[in-house]
Scaffold this motif. Structure first.
Motif, PDB file in Angstrom:
ATOM      1  N   TYR A 245      32.943  42.288  39.355  1.00  0.00           N
ATOM      2  CA  TYR A 245      32.714  40.891  39.730  1.00  0.00           C
ATOM      3  C   TYR A 245      33.593  39.965  38.883  1.00  0.00           C
ATOM      4  O   TYR A 245      34.158  38.995  39.394  1.00  0.00           O
ATOM      5  CB  TYR A 245      31.242  40.514  39.546  1.00  0.00           C
ATOM      6  N   ARG A 246      33.688  40.261  37.603  1.00  0.00           N
ATOM      7  CA  ARG A 246      34.534  39.433  36.734  1.00  0.00           C
ATOM      8  C   ARG A 246      36.004  39.571  37.110  1.00  0.00           C
ATOM      9  O   ARG A 246      36.765  38.595  37.062  1.00  0.00           O
ATOM     10  CB  ARG A 246      34.295  39.821  35.273  1.00  0.00           C
ATOM     11  N   SER A 247      36.422  40.772  37.485  1.00  0.00           N
ATOM     12  CA  SER A 247      37.805  40.960  37.934  1.00  0.00           C
ATOM     13  C   SER A 247      38.061  40.149  39.201  1.00  0.00           C
ATOM     14  O   SER A 247      39.147  39.565  39.367  1.00  0.00           O
ATOM     15  CB  SER A 247      38.080  42.444  38.206  1.00  0.00           C
ATOM     16  N   ALA A 248      37.069  40.113  40.075  1.00  0.00           N
ATOM     17  CA  ALA A 248      37.198  39.326  41.307  1.00  0.00           C
ATOM     18  C   ALA A 248      37.396  37.850  40.978  1.00  0.00           C
ATOM     19  O   ALA A 248      38.222  37.167  41.591  1.00  0.00           O
ATOM     20  CB  ALA A 248      35.964  39.520  42.181  1.00  0.00           C
ATOM     21  N   ALA A 249      36.632  37.371  40.009  1.00  0.00           N
ATOM     22  CA  ALA A 249      36.785  35.974  39.600  1.00  0.00           C
ATOM     23  C   ALA A 249      38.171  35.724  39.019  1.00  0.00           C
ATOM     24  O   ALA A 249      38.808  34.703  39.311  1.00  0.00           O
ATOM     25  CB  ALA A 249      35.706  35.605  38.584  1.00  0.00           C
ATOM     26  N   GLU A 250      38.667  36.674  38.230  1.00  0.00           N
ATOM     27  CA  GLU A 250      39.976  36.508  37.595  1.00  0.00           C
ATOM     28  C   GLU A 250      41.114  36.515  38.610  1.00  0.00           C
ATOM     29  O   GLU A 250      42.150  35.875  38.396  1.00  0.00           O
ATOM     30  CB  GLU A 250      40.189  37.620  36.558  1.00  0.00           C
ATOM     31  N   LEU A 251      40.943  37.228  39.713  1.00  0.00           N
ATOM     32  CA  LEU A 251      42.015  37.277  40.713  1.00  0.00           C
ATOM     33  C   LEU A 251      41.975  36.083  41.665  1.00  0.00           C
ATOM     34  O   LEU A 251      42.768  35.976  42.592  1.00  0.00           O
ATOM     35  CB  LEU A 251      41.999  38.594  41.500  1.00  0.00           C
ATOM     36  N   GLY A 252      41.035  35.164  41.415  1.00  0.00           N
ATOM     37  CA  GLY A 252      41.016  33.921  42.165  1.00  0.00           C
ATOM     38  C   GLY A 252      40.068  33.864  43.330  1.00  0.00           C
ATOM     39  O   GLY A 252      40.214  32.998  44.204  1.00  0.00           O
ATOM     40  N   ALA A 253      39.081  34.752  43.376  1.00  0.00           N
ATOM     41  CA  ALA A 253      38.131  34.743  44.485  1.00  0.00           C
ATOM     42  C   ALA A 253      37.319  33.451  44.486  1.00  0.00           C
ATOM     43  O   ALA A 253      36.881  32.978  43.444  1.00  0.00           O
ATOM     44  CB  ALA A 253      37.200  35.944  44.395  1.00  0.00           C
TER      45      ALA A 253
ATOM     46  N   MET B  51      46.408  26.261  50.059  1.00  0.00           N
ATOM     47  CA  MET B  51      46.267  27.687  49.728  1.00  0.00           C
ATOM     48  C   MET B  51      45.019  28.250  50.405  1.00  0.00           C
ATOM     49  O   MET B  51      43.976  27.611  50.434  1.00  0.00           O
ATOM     50  CB  MET B  51      46.165  27.881  48.215  1.00  0.00           C
ATOM     51  N   ALA B  52      45.142  29.466  50.963  1.00  0.00           N
ATOM     52  CA  ALA B  52      44.018  30.096  51.653  1.00  0.00           C
ATOM     53  C   ALA B  52      42.903  30.426  50.671  1.00  0.00           C
ATOM     54  O   ALA B  52      43.156  30.769  49.510  1.00  0.00           O
ATOM     55  CB  ALA B  52      44.485  31.368  52.354  1.00  0.00           C
ATOM     56  N   GLN B  53      41.682  30.311  51.145  1.00  0.00           N
ATOM     57  CA  GLN B  53      40.548  30.736  50.330  1.00  0.00           C
ATOM     58  C   GLN B  53      40.530  32.253  50.244  1.00  0.00           C
ATOM     59  O   GLN B  53      41.035  32.960  51.128  1.00  0.00           O
ATOM     60  CB  GLN B  53      39.247  30.214  50.938  1.00  0.00           C
ATOM     61  N   THR B  54      39.930  32.760  49.171  1.00  0.00           N
ATOM     62  CA  THR B  54      39.916  34.199  48.907  1.00  0.00           C
ATOM     63  C   THR B  54      38.486  34.699  48.770  1.00  0.00           C
ATOM     64  O   THR B  54      37.667  34.085  48.084  1.00  0.00           O
ATOM     65  CB  THR B  54      40.692  34.526  47.617  1.00  0.00           C
ATOM     66  N   VAL B  55      38.207  35.817  49.418  1.00  0.00           N
ATOM     67  CA  VAL B  55      36.942  36.514  49.255  1.00  0.00           C
ATOM     68  C   VAL B  55      37.235  37.894  48.696  1.00  0.00           C
ATOM     69  O   VAL B  55      38.114  38.608  49.195  1.00  0.00           O
ATOM     70  CB  VAL B  55      36.188  36.660  50.597  1.00  0.00           C
ATOM     71  N   ALA B  56      36.526  38.274  47.649  1.00  0.00           N
ATOM     72  CA  ALA B  56      36.631  39.620  47.093  1.00  0.00           C
ATOM     73  C   ALA B  56      35.385  40.398  47.489  1.00  0.00           C
ATOM     74  O   ALA B  56      34.271  39.989  47.174  1.00  0.00           O
ATOM     75  CB  ALA B  56      36.770  39.571  45.579  1.00  0.00           C
ATOM     76  N   ALA B  57      35.582  41.487  48.202  1.00  0.00           N
ATOM     77  CA  ALA B  57      34.480  42.349  48.613  1.00  0.00           C
ATOM     78  C   ALA B  57      34.411  43.548  47.673  1.00  0.00           C
ATOM     79  O   ALA B  57      35.409  44.243  47.476  1.00  0.00           O
ATOM     80  CB  ALA B  57      34.665  42.810  50.051  1.00  0.00           C
TER      81      ALA B  57
ATOM     82  N   VAL C 223      41.195  33.577  55.948  1.00  0.00           N
ATOM     83  CA  VAL C 223      40.768  33.845  54.575  1.00  0.00           C
ATOM     84  C   VAL C 223      41.416  35.125  54.056  1.00  0.00           C
ATOM     85  O   VAL C 223      41.506  36.129  54.766  1.00  0.00           O
ATOM     86  CB  VAL C 223      39.227  33.950  54.513  1.00  0.00           C
ATOM     87  N   ARG C 224      41.873  35.071  52.817  1.00  0.00           N
ATOM     88  CA  ARG C 224      42.424  36.266  52.167  1.00  0.00           C
ATOM     89  C   ARG C 224      41.276  37.156  51.711  1.00  0.00           C
ATOM     90  O   ARG C 224      40.396  36.718  50.974  1.00  0.00           O
ATOM     91  CB  ARG C 224      43.275  35.836  50.969  1.00  0.00           C
ATOM     92  N   LEU C 225      41.284  38.407  52.157  1.00  0.00           N
ATOM     93  CA  LEU C 225      40.237  39.369  51.797  1.00  0.00           C
ATOM     94  C   LEU C 225      40.814  40.405  50.848  1.00  0.00           C
ATOM     95  O   LEU C 225      41.812  41.065  51.154  1.00  0.00           O
ATOM     96  CB  LEU C 225      39.689  40.056  53.045  1.00  0.00           C
ATOM     97  N   VAL C 226      40.171  40.541  49.682  1.00  0.00           N
ATOM     98  CA  VAL C 226      40.576  41.538  48.689  1.00  0.00           C
ATOM     99  C   VAL C 226      39.440  42.540  48.526  1.00  0.00           C
ATOM    100  O   VAL C 226      38.277  42.146  48.330  1.00  0.00           O
ATOM    101  CB  VAL C 226      40.883  40.877  47.329  1.00  0.00           C
ATOM    102  N   ASN C 227      39.746  43.818  48.621  1.00  0.00           N
ATOM    103  CA  ASN C 227      38.733  44.864  48.505  1.00  0.00           C
ATOM    104  C   ASN C 227      38.803  45.544  47.134  1.00  0.00           C
ATOM    105  O   ASN C 227      39.868  45.986  46.711  1.00  0.00           O
ATOM    106  CB  ASN C 227      38.923  45.934  49.586  1.00  0.00           C
TER     107      ASN C 227
END
Length: 220
Positions: free
Chosen positions: A61-69, A1-7, A29-33
């Motif tokens: 930041y917590r939402s980013a963690a929950e979405l799998g960042a 599975m690709a790693q995810t970064v939340a910006a 890398v999967r980028l989520v904005n």
């Protein structure tokens, strides 16, 4: 599975340029904005980061963690202090986009000019540079360069005036500094032209910030 970064963004302007840097340096890398442009407005109105802004950022930041960042990238220099505090409450590492830029600036230069178009970005960037200098056991001289009127010109649809005011500020600083730091990531597109105008090294945050994210992802 690709790693995810939340910006996490407090405004719209940097998302597209930063995506291009991600596409180049981290193509797999999967980028989520996560973008809330009311945040920078509230920071500007208050003259700094308020408890309410900090709380909303912590929620993102917590939402980013929950979405799998795997890593969270805080893209706004104006709210860096909120990102610092949030690190204790979020399970995912938070990278501040300007932190690596500050390290390289204080590690390589004794006299640093800092250019910003907003006081709310200039002040925390100066504080970050001082903190990084202290951590490195370095003494540096910092010179403020507030490009007055540049931000209003930009939001008023006058990008040429915005760029001209920044260039004028850089030219004024050039003779008294060894290098120039651009406090806002959105100014990175001017890095090459300002280097040519001033004859001095110019550092901006987006590429260095993404490189810091890349190194962290490789270590996980």
């Amino acid at each position: 599975m690709a790693q995810t970064v939340a910006a996490v963004y407090t405004g719209q302007g940097l998302a597209e340029p930063l995506k291009k840097v991600f596409d180049e340096l981290l193509p797999g890398v999967r980028l989520v904005n996560l973008i809330d442009d009311s945040l920078i407005y509230d920071v500007m109105q208050a003259g700094g980061v308020t408890p309410q802004v900090s709380g909303r950022l912590l929620g993102y930041y917590r939402s980013a963690a929950e979405l799998g960042a795997d890593v969270i990238l805080n893209t706004c220099s104006s709210v860096g202090e909120a990102a610092d505090r949030a690190r204790a409450f979020v399970s995912v590492p938070i990278v501040k986009i300007d932190e690596q830029m500050a390290r390289e600036a204080v590690g390589g230069y004794d006299r640093i000019g800092v250019i910003a178009t907003l006081p709310t970005t200039l002040t925390p960037t100066m504080a970050l540079l001082r903190a990084q200098a202290g951590a490195a056991g370095r003494t540096v001289a910092l010179t403020e360069g507030l490009a007055k009127g540049a931000y209003d010109a930009l939001v008023g649809g006058r990008p040429e005036e915005h760029d001209r005011r920044i260039a004028e500020t850089a030219a004024e600083l050039a003779s008294s500094v060894d290098a120039i730091v651009l406090a806002q990531g959105s100014m990175a597109r001017m890095e090459a032209s300002l280097r040519e105008i001033t004859g001095k090294p110019v550092l901006s945050s987006p590429r260095l910030g993404v490189m810091a994210v890349k190194r962290l992802l490789e270590s996980l």
